[in-house]
Write a protein that holds these residues in place. Structure first.
Motif, PDB file in Angstrom:
ATOM      1  N   ARG A 129       0.859  -1.189   0.000  1.00  0.00           N
ATOM      2  CA  ARG A 129       0.000   0.000   0.000  1.00  0.00           C
ATOM      3  C   ARG A 129       0.897   1.242   0.000  1.00  0.00           C
ATOM      4  O   ARG A 129       1.869   1.322   0.743  1.00  0.00           O
ATOM      5  N   TYR A 130       0.520   2.179  -0.832  1.00  0.00           N
ATOM      6  CA  TYR A 130       1.337   3.382  -0.953  1.00  0.00           C
ATOM      7  C   TYR A 130       0.442   4.608  -1.086  1.00  0.00           C
ATOM      8  O   TYR A 130      -0.723   4.518  -1.453  1.00  0.00           O
ATOM      9  N   GLY A 131       1.027   5.734  -0.809  1.00  0.00           N
ATOM     10  CA  GLY A 131       0.427   6.996  -1.166  1.00  0.00           C
ATOM     11  C   GLY A 131       1.520   7.796  -1.849  1.00  0.00           C
ATOM     12  O   GLY A 131       2.694   7.541  -1.634  1.00  0.00           O
ATOM     13  N   VAL A 132       1.143   8.719  -2.696  1.00  0.00           N
ATOM     14  CA  VAL A 132       2.140   9.508  -3.395  1.00  0.00           C
ATOM     15  C   VAL A 132       1.990  10.969  -2.993  1.00  0.00           C
ATOM     16  O   VAL A 132       0.868  11.485  -2.912  1.00  0.00           O
ATOM     17  N   ALA A 154      -4.021   9.103  -3.254  1.00  0.00           N
ATOM     18  CA  ALA A 154      -4.228   7.897  -2.449  1.00  0.00           C
ATOM     19  C   ALA A 154      -4.467   6.684  -3.355  1.00  0.00           C
ATOM     20  O   ALA A 154      -4.694   6.820  -4.554  1.00  0.00           O
ATOM     21  N   GLY A 155      -4.402   5.523  -2.741  1.00  0.00           N
ATOM     22  CA  GLY A 155      -4.811   4.304  -3.431  1.00  0.00           C
ATOM     23  C   GLY A 155      -3.874   3.820  -4.508  1.00  0.00           C
ATOM     24  O   GLY A 155      -4.314   3.279  -5.523  1.00  0.00           O
ATOM     25  N   VAL A 156      -2.585   4.016  -4.316  1.00  0.00           N
ATOM     26  CA  VAL A 156      -1.616   3.450  -5.259  1.00  0.00           C
ATOM     27  C   VAL A 156      -1.207   2.099  -4.673  1.00  0.00           C
ATOM     28  O   VAL A 156      -0.614   2.039  -3.605  1.00  0.00           O
ATOM     29  N   GLU A 160       0.713  -0.409  -5.941  1.00  0.00           N
ATOM     30  CA  GLU A 160       2.081  -0.909  -6.149  1.00  0.00           C
ATOM     31  C   GLU A 160       2.973   0.274  -6.484  1.00  0.00           C
ATOM     32  O   GLU A 160       2.533   1.227  -7.120  1.00  0.00           O
ATOM     33  N   ALA A 161       4.232   0.171  -6.093  1.00  0.00           N
ATOM     34  CA  ALA A 161       5.174   1.259  -6.366  1.00  0.00           C
ATOM     35  C   ALA A 161       5.232   1.563  -7.858  1.00  0.00           C
ATOM     36  O   ALA A 161       5.376   2.715  -8.271  1.00  0.00           O
ATOM     37  N   ALA A 162       5.079   0.511  -8.681  1.00  0.00           N
ATOM     38  CA  ALA A 162       5.182   0.689 -10.133  1.00  0.00           C
ATOM     39  C   ALA A 162       4.069   1.577 -10.688  1.00  0.00           C
ATOM     40  O   ALA A 162       4.183   2.122 -11.785  1.00  0.00           O
ATOM     41  N   GLN A 163       2.965   1.719  -9.903  1.00  0.00           N
ATOM     42  CA  GLN A 163       1.846   2.550 -10.384  1.00  0.00           C
ATOM     43  C   GLN A 163       2.068   4.040 -10.124  1.00  0.00           C
ATOM     44  O   GLN A 163       1.336   4.879 -10.627  1.00  0.00           O
ATOM     45  N   ALA A 164       3.074   4.350  -9.312  1.00  0.00           N
ATOM     46  CA  ALA A 164       3.249   5.735  -8.881  1.00  0.00           C
ATOM     47  C   ALA A 164       3.497   6.717 -10.031  1.00  0.00           C
ATOM     48  O   ALA A 164       2.842   7.760 -10.091  1.00  0.00           O
TER      49      ALA A 164
END
Ligand code: SF4
Length: 177
Positions: free
Chosen positions: A24-27, A77-79, A81-85
Motif C-alpha cells: 500500500r502506498y500513497g504519493v 491515495a490508493g496506489v 504498487e510502487a510501479a503505479q506511482a
C-alpha cells in the motif's frame, strides 16, 4: 489559454512506515508553484469535494482516485504498487493542468463542504496510540488526515480484518469508495 499551472514537480512514495512490503502506498507530489488558483475550478470538476478556500485545502475524487490538494502539494491515495506511482503522478499533474487550461469554460465553485472534524475521525480510529503512523497519537493523526496531510494507508492497524468496520466508516466520512 494554454499555459500550465504545474511546470515543475518532484514526488515521493509514502509506504506505511511500519508496514514495508504491505503493497500500500500513497504519493506526495511537491510543487514549485502555488496552484491554489485552480482549486475553485477543480471544486466544480471533481466529485465528492471538501473545500476550505481560506486555508487552501481541497479534497476530491476523479475516476475513483482520491486527491488531496494544498497550495504546493498534491497527495494521491490508493496506489497499490510502487510501479503505479509514475502514472498516478502524471495523471494528477495532467488533471490540474487540463482544468487550469479549460478554466474559461468552467464555472468556478467557491462552495465549501465541511470536512469531518478531527473528533469525528478519531472516534473511528483504533485509538491505541501505537505510533505506527509516525504521529504521537491517534488524535494527531485524525487532525492531519482531515486536511489531507497524511493518508489512511499510513495507519496499518486500520487495514487489519478486525478493523474493517472502522475503515469503512472513515471512508464513508470522506466519501471514499
Ligand atoms: S492512527 Fe493508527 S497507526 Fe496512528 S497511532 Fe492511531 S492506531 Fe496507531
Amino acid at each position: 489559454m494554454s499555459e500550465e499551472i504545474i511546470t515543475r514537480y518532484e514526488y515521493e512514495l509514502a509506504e506505511p512506515p511500519c508496514a514495508p512490503g504491505s503493497g500500500r502506498y500513497g504519493v506526495r507530489i511537491i510543487l514549485s508553484e502555488d496552484i491554489s488558483p485552480v482549486f475553485p475550478y477543480l471544486n466544480t470538476v471533481l466529485e465528492d469535494t471538501y473545500y476550505d478556500h481560506e486555508n487552501k485545502v481541497l479534497i476530491g475524487r476523479e475516476e475513483r482516485r482520491q486527491y488531496a490538494f494544498r497550495a504546493t502539494e498534491i497527495r494521491v491515495a490508493g496506489v497499490n504498487e510502487a510501479a503505479q506511482a509514475p502514472e498516478a503522478v502524471r495523471n494528477a499533474v495532467k488533471l490540474v493542468n487540463r482544468v487550469w487550461q479549460e478554466r474559461a469554460t468552467i464555472k468556478p465553485s467557491f462552495t465549501e463542504r465541511k470536512l469531518p472534524t478531527a473528533i469525528d475521525i478519531y472516534r473511528h480510529l483504533p485509538k491505541t496510540n501505537c505510533r505506527q503512523c509516525d504521529y504521537s497519537t491517534c488524535l494527531v493523526f485524525a487532525s492531519e488526515l482531515r486536511t489531507g496531510k497524511c493518508m489512511l494507508e499510513q495507519c496499518p492497524p486500520l487495514f487489519l480484518q478486525e478493523n474493517t468496520a472502522r475503515l469503512e466508516t472513515i471512508r464513508k466520512l470522506f466519501a471514499i469508495e
